[in-house]
Scaffold this motif. Structure first.
Motif, PDB file in Angstrom:
ATOM      1  N   LEU A  94       0.021  16.631   1.344  1.00 46.98           N
ATOM      2  CA  LEU A  94       0.407  16.597   2.758  1.00 46.98           C
ATOM      3  C   LEU A  94       1.149  15.308   3.092  1.00 46.98           C
ATOM      4  CD1 LEU A  94      -2.810  18.029   4.485  1.00 46.98           C
ATOM      5  CD2 LEU A  94      -0.567  19.129   4.339  1.00 46.98           C
ATOM      6  N   GLN A  95       0.666  14.201   2.563  1.00 45.14           N
ATOM      7  CA  GLN A  95       1.342  12.937   2.849  1.00 45.14           C
ATOM      8  C   GLN A  95       2.760  12.916   2.300  1.00 45.14           C
ATOM      9  OE1 GLN A  95      -0.614   9.138   1.989  1.00 45.14           O
ATOM     10  NE2 GLN A  95       1.399   8.240   1.640  1.00 45.14           N
ATOM     11  N   ILE A  98       5.227  15.179   4.343  1.00 42.83           N
ATOM     12  CA  ILE A  98       5.709  14.606   5.596  1.00 42.83           C
ATOM     13  C   ILE A  98       6.562  13.372   5.302  1.00 42.83           C
ATOM     14  CG2 ILE A  98       5.054  13.660   7.840  1.00 42.83           C
ATOM     15  CD1 ILE A  98       4.235  16.590   7.528  1.00 42.83           C
ATOM     16  N   GLU A  99       6.191  12.629   4.283  1.00 44.70           N
ATOM     17  CA  GLU A  99       6.892  11.396   3.924  1.00 44.70           C
ATOM     18  C   GLU A  99       8.353  11.611   3.553  1.00 44.70           C
ATOM     19  OE1 GLU A  99       4.356   9.287   1.049  1.00 44.70           O
ATOM     20  OE2 GLU A  99       5.722   7.584   1.253  1.00 44.70           O
ATOM     21  N   GLN A 101      10.465  12.987   5.088  1.00 45.41           N
ATOM     22  CA  GLN A 101      11.314  12.810   6.269  1.00 45.41           C
ATOM     23  C   GLN A 101      11.973  11.423   6.276  1.00 45.41           C
ATOM     24  OE1 GLN A 101       8.368  13.812   9.231  1.00 45.41           O
ATOM     25  NE2 GLN A 101       9.429  15.709   9.731  1.00 45.41           N
ATOM     26  N   ASN A 102      11.308  10.463   5.674  1.00 39.77           N
ATOM     27  CA  ASN A 102      11.891   9.120   5.572  1.00 39.77           C
ATOM     28  C   ASN A 102      13.230   9.175   4.832  1.00 39.77           C
ATOM     29  OD1 ASN A 102       9.882   6.876   6.516  1.00 39.77           O
ATOM     30  ND2 ASN A 102       8.642   8.380   5.451  1.00 39.77           N
ATOM     31  N   GLU A 105      15.837  10.837   7.154  1.00 38.38           N
ATOM     32  CA  GLU A 105      16.229   9.972   8.278  1.00 38.38           C
ATOM     33  C   GLU A 105      17.219   8.915   7.805  1.00 38.38           C
ATOM     34  OE1 GLU A 105      12.062  10.567  10.591  1.00 38.38           O
ATOM     35  OE2 GLU A 105      12.458   8.555   9.771  1.00 38.38           O
ATOM     36  N   GLU A 137      14.326   2.864  -0.042  1.00 36.68           N
ATOM     37  CA  GLU A 137      13.468   4.050   0.045  1.00 36.68           C
ATOM     38  C   GLU A 137      13.230   4.672  -1.328  1.00 36.68           C
ATOM     39  OE1 GLU A 137      11.834   5.265   2.598  1.00 36.68           O
ATOM     40  OE2 GLU A 137      11.153   7.112   1.648  1.00 36.68           O
ATOM     41  N   LEU A 140      10.407   3.718  -3.943  1.00 31.79           N
ATOM     42  CA  LEU A 140       9.060   4.208  -3.627  1.00 31.79           C
ATOM     43  C   LEU A 140       8.804   5.534  -4.332  1.00 31.79           C
ATOM     44  CD1 LEU A 140       8.751   3.600   0.235  1.00 31.79           C
ATOM     45  CD2 LEU A 140       7.426   2.494  -1.550  1.00 31.79           C
ATOM     46  N   TRP A 141       9.817   6.412  -4.297  1.00 32.34           N
ATOM     47  CA  TRP A 141       9.649   7.745  -4.882  1.00 32.34           C
ATOM     48  C   TRP A 141       9.628   7.680  -6.408  1.00 32.34           C
ATOM     49  CZ3 TRP A 141       8.188  11.649  -1.777  1.00 32.34           C
ATOM     50  CH2 TRP A 141       8.304  11.413  -0.388  1.00 32.34           C
TER      51      TRP A 141
END
Lengths: 221, 227
Positions: A94-95, A98-99, A101-102, A105, A137, A140-141
């Motif tokens: 779930l995190q 939603i994440e 979206q970063n 954006e 960004e 992080l992935w």
């Protein structure tokens, strides 16, 4: 499902539909150029005049992630299990979902700007700021993938809703010529692998198939 | 169990408020509450970054499970504590579809009212603010609020955003609305349904328990008077 080619929000429910074994859905491709997303047909179902717009019998669901959640809940027992039962796994999926979206954006802030602003009017300071945000960004992935090692998906061994949401975003970055391979080997091999997944192939934007995208993200780093 | 749960939050963060409201609604009031102070940069401490590499609030822990992103926390709580407290996501297909859509749709308020407008006030000195640009931004906010006013009007007086019952859609919407009102948005007159919705929800126990401490007894900046 009403959808537009190349739209990341549309792509997610399309992957979801395939994963849940619902390939036979009525696929209604609309043209953004011809403003078909503002047709009466769509506006009746979605007053915002946006795609994806989704109908299941009399049930209408708009908003990409809402459609995905609806599909997983409604077709819980068929196809791929996209939201795990185990609490730790569930929390992570779930995190990450939603994440993502970063990513969009930060991508949109840069790509839309370049797309909508004449080249000679580009504010280099603004662009540098937006490039930096996107450049920060992605590591992080890469780190998220590193937790599970080569061959894994973004939230572990299984393909989940987190991947449904990530894959279109990542593919869009690659389409905009972001140099993934050079800097992010895990993301690059993840991308090469998921590209071949049947649900992802089935939902691949038709107009991307034999063309290259604009180089808006070529110099992000 | 509530005792296994820890929530790190910041006063005035609508995202933190969502998580707090969800915990209260699911009957988990006894959670460990850890307030983070932005002024002291506690959200960027090494200890905090280990839990949330983005250095954001809210951060949620349930035993060893960490969940960040407010909507993810709300969805996790609803699924994990399904049988207790308020039902936040209904089972009936039509109802569920509406709740899920409205919950995600609130992102529009985030982008138009917060990212595009409130953030401008935070990052631009008063003397540098462009009136014409502000009016453009205010117009976009008005149009967005009009949409939500319409949703409430359609549901009828006294209803919640997705129907007769309080759901996840109210949890994602109300904190935004409350924060905008705090920042000077005036609902009376132009947005009568939103105004009475705001008044009604302010009194809900889960909302009262989640109300930002520093808002009590003070007024916020009148930035959104212009909307």
């Amino acid at each position: 499902l009403y959808w537009g080619s190349g739209s990341v929000p549309c792509w997610r429910p399309m992957i979801c539909l395939e994963e849940k074994g619902l390939s036979g859905y009525n696929s209604k491709l609309v043209s953004f150029e011809k403003k078909e997303h503002k047709s009466d047909e769509i506006m009746t179902l979605n007053p915002r005049g946006q795609v994806p717009t989704f109908k299941h019998g009399d049930v209408v669901v708009n908003e990409s992630m809402a459609i995905c959640l609806y599909l997983e809940n409604t077709f819980k027992n068929q196809g791929t299990k996209l939201l795990p039962d185990d609490p730790a796994q569930l929390g992570l999926v779930l995190q990450r979902m939603i994440e993502t979206q970063n990513i969009m954006e930060k991508n949109n802030a840069l790509v839309y700007y370049k797309y909508l602003t004449k080249r000679e009017e580009w504010d280099e300071g603004f662009i540098a700021e937006k490039k930096k945000a996107l450049a920060e960004e992605l590591p992080l992935w890469e780190k998220y993938l590193a937790q599970y090692g080569e061959g894994s998906n973004i939230a572990g061994q299984d393909f989940t809703m987190a991947d449904v949401c990530l894959v279109p975003a990542l593919a869009f970055l690659v389409r905009m010529q972001l140099p993934l391979k050079e800097r992010f080997p895990l993301l690059a091999s993840y991308y090469e692998r998921v590209k071949e997944r049947p649900s992802v192939k089935a939902a691949w934007p038709p107009h991307w198939k034999d063309t290259t995208g604009p180089d808006h993200l070529k110099d992000v780093f | 169990m509530a005792s296994d749960i820890t929530l790190y939050w910041g006063s005035g963060s609508p995202f933190a408020m969502r998580a707090m409201m969800s915990l209260e609604e699911k009957g988990l009031s006894g959670y460990t509450s850890k307030q983070i102070t932005f002024d002291k940069n506690e959200h960027k401490s090494d200890e905090y970054l280990k839990l949330n590499p983005r250095g954001q609030v809210p951060t949620f822990k349930h035993g060893d499970v960490i969940v960040n992103e407010s909507l993810a926390i709300c969805l996790y709580l609803e699924r994990t504590f399904k049988g207790q407290g308020t039902t936040l996501i209904p089972d009936e297909a039509g109802q569920q579809a509406l709740v899920l859509q409205r919950a995600v749709e609130s992102d529009n308020i985030q982008s138009k009212a917060f990212v595009n407008m409130v953030y401008y006030f935070f990052t631009t000195k008063a003397e540098d603010r462009d009136e014409a640009l502000l009016e453009e931004k205010a117009k976009a906010v008005r149009e967005e609020l009009q949409i939500w006013e319409g949703y409430l009007a359609k549901q009828g007086d006294g209803s919640y955003i997705a129907g007769k019952d309080f759901t996840l859609a109210d949890i994602t919407l109300f904190p935004f609305l409350a924060t905008l009102v705090r920042m000077g948005l005036r609902l009376e007159g132009r947005f009568p349904h939103l105004a009475s919705y705001h008044e009604k929800l302010k009194e809900r126990p889960s909302v009262k328990a989640s109300w930002p401490p520093h808002w009590k007894g003070t007024t916020g900046p009148g930035w959104l008077n212009v909307v």
